[in-house]
Every structure is written in C-alpha cells, then in structure tokens.
Design a protein around this motif. Structure first.
Motif: not given
Length: 153
Positions: A133-139
């Motif tokens: 789950d490479p959610g950039l905004v979440d990271v």
C-alpha cells in the motif's frame, strides 16, 4: 536514537541521490524535474496516483517493484518534508540498526517554535512498499505526525 554528526556518512551525497530519484521520476512522467520544490502538493498527488496504479494488484508486484516503490516513496516524502517544512537529511547513530545508524529527516521548522523529532523516512517508505500500500500522501501524513510538526492533529 541520539543524534551525532561526527561519524556521519556523506549526508550531501545521500541528499543528492534521493533528489535524483525524484527528478528522474518526474522527468519520466513528463513533468518539470523541480516540481516537488515549486509545487509540492501537485507533485505528490501526481506521483501518488502513479504509485497507486502500479500497486493496484500486489500479487503481480515483484521484489524489484517493491524496492523501486520504496525508493520513490522515500525520495518524494523526504523532498516534500524538506521543501514544505525546511527539514533536512541527517544520520543518527542507532545501535539497533545493522548499519549502526539510520538516515532521518530532521530539523523541521515548527510554526510555533516547538521542538520536533527526527523521522525515519526510509523505514516508513519500506513499510508502505512492502505492505503493498504505497499511499504516498499517507506516508507523508504519518511522517508529519511523527515529526511533531503538525499543530493540529
């Protein structure tokens, strides 16, 4: 973790390598290489959408795909934090690390002058990519929370 700069590896080289990742990805997407610095929100949104498309079916992802995603997440998260929050890369000594230390983003400029904490951006990026789950905004949101830069949560 205690911060020590005496035995730090080449921070400038590490910073340049990470910035090169973001420039190369943006150029491959036909976008200006410095978009993270000039319009960080747009850059993160566009690259995040690309990462989401690439990770749509985790079963089709190879280890090489996950490593690439991890590098992209790390590079863009770091560049966002540096551009938006005035932070920088640094090396901290950490005996629990097989390398004897960790690369972190640190020295955030807090809007109310409060102390902030260094963030293990490579670790966050690896977790996101390995988890499929490479959610950039979440990271980035998680990194901001961990840094204690957010005034409101």
């Amino acid at each position: 973790m205690t911060q020590q700069n005496q035995a730090a590896p080449d921070v400038a080289g590490w910073t340049t390598d990470c910035r090169t990742i973001t420039h190369d990805v943006l150029a491959a997407l036909g976008l200006p290489r410095d978009l993270v610095r000039t319009d960080p929100g747009r850059a993160i949104r566009l690259v995040g959408e690309q990462l989401d498309e690439r990770a749509a079916d985790p079963a089709l992802q190879t280890e090489q795909d996950r490593m690439f995603n991890s590098q992209v997440i790390m590079g863009f998260t770091a560049e966002f934090l540096i551009s938006v929050h005035g932070a920088r890369w640094d090396w901290v000594i950490d005996a629990s690390s097989p390398l004897g230390g960790r690369w972190v983003i640190t020295d955030f400029v807090h809007p109310m002058g409060q102390e902030t904490a260094p963030v293990d951006v490579p670790g966050l990026a690896y977790e996101a990519a390995a988890g499929g789950d490479p959610g950039l905004v979440d990271v980035i949101n998680r990194a901001e929370r961990l840094s204690m830069i957010r005034v409101f949560r």
